[in-house]
Enzyme design. Structure first.
Site, mmCIF file in Angstrom:
data_model
loop_
_atom_site.group_PDB
_atom_site.id
_atom_site.type_symbol
_atom_site.label_atom_id
_atom_site.label_comp_id
_atom_site.label_asym_id
_atom_site.label_seq_id
_atom_site.Cartn_x
_atom_site.Cartn_y
_atom_site.Cartn_z
ATOM 1 N N ASP A 77 0.831 -1.199 0.000
ATOM 2 C CA ASP A 77 0.000 0.000 0.000
ATOM 3 C C ASP A 77 0.868 1.254 0.000
ATOM 4 O O ASP A 77 1.635 1.481 0.944
ATOM 5 C CB ASP A 77 -0.897 -0.019 1.239
ATOM 6 N N ASP A 78 0.780 2.043 -1.060
ATOM 7 C CA ASP A 78 1.490 3.334 -1.163
ATOM 8 C C ASP A 78 3.006 3.203 -1.279
ATOM 9 O O ASP A 78 3.736 4.138 -0.914
ATOM 10 C CB ASP A 78 1.166 4.237 0.035
ATOM 11 N N CYS A 115 -6.164 3.830 -3.757
ATOM 12 C CA CYS A 115 -6.424 2.499 -3.206
ATOM 13 C C CYS A 115 -7.605 1.762 -3.836
ATOM 14 O O CYS A 115 -7.441 0.714 -4.450
ATOM 15 C CB CYS A 115 -6.646 2.609 -1.704
ATOM 16 N N LYS A 169 -6.128 -5.472 3.877
ATOM 17 C CA LYS A 169 -7.003 -4.319 3.641
ATOM 18 C C LYS A 169 -7.978 -4.563 2.488
ATOM 19 O O LYS A 169 -7.566 -4.856 1.370
ATOM 20 C CB LYS A 169 -6.126 -3.099 3.358
ATOM 21 N N HIS A 171 -11.092 -2.290 1.530
ATOM 22 C CA HIS A 171 -11.326 -0.966 0.934
ATOM 23 C C HIS A 171 -12.143 -1.010 -0.359
ATOM 24 O O HIS A 171 -11.913 -0.238 -1.289
ATOM 25 C CB HIS A 171 -9.998 -0.237 0.684
ATOM 26 N N HIS A 262 1.243 2.479 4.017
ATOM 27 C CA HIS A 262 0.298 3.593 4.094
ATOM 28 C C HIS A 262 0.405 4.278 5.464
ATOM 29 O O HIS A 262 0.716 3.637 6.461
ATOM 30 C CB HIS A 262 -1.122 3.045 3.886
ATOM 31 N N ASP A 320 -0.149 -0.711 -4.864
ATOM 32 C CA ASP A 320 -1.470 -0.314 -5.361
ATOM 33 C C ASP A 320 -1.462 1.042 -6.040
ATOM 34 O O ASP A 320 -2.371 1.374 -6.801
ATOM 35 C CB ASP A 320 -2.507 -0.340 -4.233
ATOM 36 N N LYS A 338 1.219 9.799 -5.545
ATOM 37 C CA LYS A 338 -0.076 9.164 -5.323
ATOM 38 C C LYS A 338 -1.202 10.171 -5.546
ATOM 39 O O LYS A 338 -1.088 11.343 -5.183
ATOM 40 C CB LYS A 338 -0.139 8.647 -3.880
#
Length: 590
Positions: A77-78, A115, A169, A171, A262, A320, A338
């Site tokens: 993530d990120d 995301c 996660k 989401h 993240h 992601d 991002k």
């Protein structure tokens, strides 16, 4: 198509540091005892499983006889484009470097800038414009989720005998029970429903007074797992347990969507050891988080080998979206971050590692997009793709494994009709083909076109993280002429988007605008509902979770039917007036 073949800081700080010290002790003990990350309770549990298997005559170390491969999809993530050792990062990622070097590095690989969009496209094989999720992300308080009429990857894999598990996660929305992971194809789910939260307490505040717990096991809050364990390690433990419990002779799909890296920027203390020289506090914390993630992936890989999955497995690693410089991430030398459609927002770290690859140790520079995993993995699993499913992804296994040309020649990065319009955009600027006020981006062969407001456009070099900043004085910027709403780049020749060619090649601009227009004709309406006050965790036992009640809808519907019946017994003033009333009642009934 690109040339060449596939040749965290918060009020729990003191408690966090204490927990970090405890974790260090457990980790050392576990590594000595088992050779991979584990804690005493988990270790004894896995040992019991192994003993039971041995008594049954099972040999977990043996390769599974199934012809269907075990599929392990790991989504970070990120993670920024530069934030992996083999892209030149100062952050050490020995596991990722080794897995990528022994597999196939994807160096022309694209995801979405945020995301929810990337996750929805991975799990459906469809662009955002075809699911209604083309704007932003799904917020915790929105009555929204991945539309229920979309077939998902785990559902298709279950059809051909796969055991499907998700850890991490989600989401993709949860306002009603039907939106939950276990209702979308996963046999089991352990993780969070929201986009972010505290790594130790698993609490999330969306706004003042809107706070709740966000850790689930299947469809219920996982209170019994609330032991203050750092989520990256907790998720890894769960993965190890799943692998130990499952029979490797039957295929498994394991979707591991780590929370890291993240924000909030949090990590156990021991992972800061090698990064105390980084002055920028956010970068230092980010580095520690990534180091922990790298170790976790090593432990997952060791578990695959220990329990007999590895030789018949396909491990896919992906971020992601691009990194967020203000939260420690780096996309250098790419432009943007991002949340933007510059390369820094959508070009991702990605690789495939598998004993089943034919061209191991290679680099794939062919065009690959996150929607491609849906058809690729279903085909590898010996499944069938329904003819009525209109996919945007392509089967790219031969491209990755054998070095063949990619079947993909374009990517619709997105069309977002409700994003803030560019003030100077117009139909005239789009040659009467496209309104350039609309945020959109498309890639066709070597060319990339952006319109509207593409987002934060700086280049953020490593020097930006040398101070407490990041120091924007170190950033490289371009001041566009007033009214600029169209950009054209040759990404193959200029991957850093430094030379805008829209003025030089108007004919190519027109061709790409036409392609945008064609895509837009297939778009479904945007799903981005207003906040629903019933989503407040205070109304749900302090937990973020489904709040839409089916019986409430039925009651409203029943009430409307009763009202309709009463109205029919009354004198109708006019047919037109009666029709109008019925319309209003129909709308009220949902």
């Amino acid at each position: 198509m690109a040339p060449g073949g596939c040749a965290t800081h918060h009020w729990l700080c003191q408690g966090t540091m204490l927990a970090g010290g405890v974790l260090v002790g457990f980790s050392v003990l576990s590594l000595l005892s088992y050779g991979y990350l584990s804690w005493d309770a988990l270790g004894s549990s896995l040992a019991e499983i192994q003993t039971a298997r041995a008594e049954l005559g099972e040999v977990p170390e043996a390769s599974a006889p199934t012809s269907q491969p075990h599929i392990i999809f790991i989504l970070a993530d990120d993670q920024g484009f530069r934030d992996v050792g083999y892209h030149g990062s100062e952050i050490r990622t020995p596991t990722l470097d080794k897995l990528a070097a022994e597999g196939v590095k994807l160096e022309n690989y694209y995801v979405q800038p945020m995301c929810t969009p990337s996750r929805s496209q991975f799990i459906t094989g469809k662009y955002q414009i075809h699911t209604g999720l083309q704007h932003s992300v799904i917020r915790p308080t929105q009555p929204n989720c991945l539309p229920l009429d979309n077939v998902t990857l785990p559902q298709k894999l279950k059809e051909v005998g796969y055991s499907t598990h998700m850890v991490g996660k989600w989401h993709l929305g949860f306002y009603r029970k039907e939106c939950m992971p276990t209702q979308r194809g996963f046999d089991t789910f352990f993780g969070s429903l929201l986009g972010s939260g505290d790594y130790y307490t698993h609490y999330k505040c969306d706004s003042p007074g809107m706070c709740g717990y966000d850790l689930y096991e299947n469809d219920s809050a996982a209170w019994n797992h609330d032991s203050g364990l750092y989520s990256t390690q907790m998720y890894t433990q769960k993965v190890q347990h799943i692998l130990a419990s499952h029979n490797p002779r039957t295929p498994i799909f394991l979707y591991i969507a780590y929370q890291a890296v993240h924000s909030p920027l949090q990590a156990p203390g021991k992972y800061f050891e090698h990064y105390r020289s980084i002055n920028n506090i956010n970068r230092r914390r980010y580095a520690a988080m990534l180091a922990c993630l790298d170790e976790a992936i090593n432990n997952v890989t060791l578990a695959l080998k220990r329990y007999g999955y590895y030789e018949n497995s396909i491990i896919i690693y992906s971020s992601d979206n691009g990194g967020q410089p203000m939260a420690g991430g780096s996309n250098w030398p790419l432009r943007g971050s991002k949340g933007t459609y510059w390369e820094g927002g959508i070009r991702a770290v990605g690789f495939v590692h598998s004993p089943l690859l034919k061209n191991k140790g290679s680099v794939c520079k062919e065009l690959v997009h996150i929607t491609d995993w849906f058809p690729t993995l279903i085909t590898l699993a010996e499944g069938q793709i329904d003819e009525d499913i209109q996919l945007d992804g392509y089967d790219i296994w031969e491209t990755i494994s054998e070095g063949r040309r990619s079947p993909r020649v374009d990517i619709l990065h997105n069309i977002d009709p409700i994003y803030t319009k560019a003030k100077n955009g117009s139909w005239a600027a789009g040659f009467g083909i496209w309104n350039t006020a609309i945020q959109s981006a498309i890639r066709v062969n070597h060319w990339k076109l952006l319109t509207g407001n593409p987002g934060y456009s700086d280049w953020v070099p490593p020097q930006s993280f040398s101070n407490i900043g990041p120091n924007r004085w170190h950033n490289e910027r371009v001041s566009w002429s007033t009214g600029k709403t169209v950009w054209l780049f040759n990404i193959t020749a200029d991957p850093y988007e430094r030379v805008d060619l829209s003025g030089k090649y108007p004919a190519i601009v027109k061709q790409l605008l036409q392609r945008l227009s064609q895509f837009n004709k297939t778009a479904v309406p945007v799903r981005y509902p207003a906040k629903d006050p019933r989503s407040n965790p205070k109304l749900n036992g302090g937990v973020w979770g489904p709040w839409f009640k089916e019986d409430e809808k039925k009651k409203k519907s029943g009430k409307s039917k009763g009202e309709n019946k009463q109205k029919k017994n009354k004198k109708k003033n006019s047919q037109k007036k009666g029709h109008s009333l019925n319309c209003r009642l129909h709308l009220a009934g949902g």
